[in-house]
Design a protein around this motif. Structure first.
Motif, short mmCIF file in Angstrom:
data_model
loop_
_atom_site.label_atom_id
_atom_site.label_comp_id
_atom_site.label_asym_id
_atom_site.label_seq_id
_atom_site.Cartn_x
_atom_site.Cartn_y
_atom_site.Cartn_z
N ILE A 67 -10.13 -0.84 -3.24
CA ILE A 67 -9.73 0.30 -2.40
C ILE A 67 -10.21 1.56 -3.08
CG2 ILE A 67 -7.77 1.56 -1.43
CD1 ILE A 67 -6.23 -1.10 -1.46
N PHE A 78 2.33 1.63 -3.45
CA PHE A 78 1.35 2.13 -4.41
C PHE A 78 1.10 3.61 -4.23
CE2 PHE A 78 -0.54 -2.36 -4.57
CZ PHE A 78 0.22 -2.68 -5.67
N VAL A 103 0.83 -1.20 0.00
CA VAL A 103 0.00 0.00 0.00
C VAL A 103 0.87 1.25 0.00
CG1 VAL A 103 -1.64 1.34 1.37
CG2 VAL A 103 -2.01 -1.11 1.03
N LEU A 108 -5.63 -0.09 -7.57
CA LEU A 108 -6.28 0.05 -6.27
C LEU A 108 -7.79 -0.17 -6.38
CD1 LEU A 108 -4.34 3.06 -4.73
CD2 LEU A 108 -4.09 0.64 -4.18
N ARG A 135 -4.16 3.93 -9.79
CA ARG A 135 -5.59 4.10 -9.48
C ARG A 135 -6.39 2.88 -9.94
NH1 ARG A 135 -7.86 8.78 -7.87
NH2 ARG A 135 -6.48 10.57 -7.71
#
Length: 84
Positions: free
Chosen positions: A44, A21, A18, A39, A36
Motif C-alpha cells: 500500500i 492502521f 485499514v 503498509l 508506514r
C-alpha cells in the motif's frame, strides 16, 4: 429509504484493519514509522506529501448533488466496486 450493505467477513476484516492502521498514529506516539513500514510491506503506497482530491460531485440517494468541497474537514470514505 433504507440501504442494505453486505460485506463478506474478509472485506470487513480488511476494512477494519485499514481504518485501524490509519488511526493508530493518532493515538500511539511514535507508531507512525511502524504503520508506514507495515503498509509498505503490504504493497500500500503512501504519498510523500498530502494530496488534494480533485473537485467532484455525486448525487446522494435523494438525487441531491453532494460536492466533495462541501465535506472539507470531515472524514470521507469512498467505496468503489465493480462486477466483472
Amino acid at each position: 429509504m433504507s440501504i442494505e450493505l453486505r460485506f463478506t467477513r474478509r472485506q470487513l476484516i480488511a476494512l477494519m484493519a485499514v481504518i485501524g492502521f490509519m488511526l493508530i498514529p493518532s493515538f500511539v506516539p511514535g507508531a507512525e514509522k511502524d504503520v508506514r513500514s507495515l503498509l509498505e510491506a503490504l504493497g500500500i503506497g503512501i504519498p510523500a506529501q498530502p494530496l488534494t482530491a480533485p473537485a467532484f460531485s455525486l448525487p446522494d440517494l435523494d438525487r441531491t448533488p453532494v460536492r466533495l468541497t462541501d465535506l472539507r474537514g470531515r472524514i470521507v470514505m469512498l467505496y468503489f466496486w465493480t462486477t466483472w
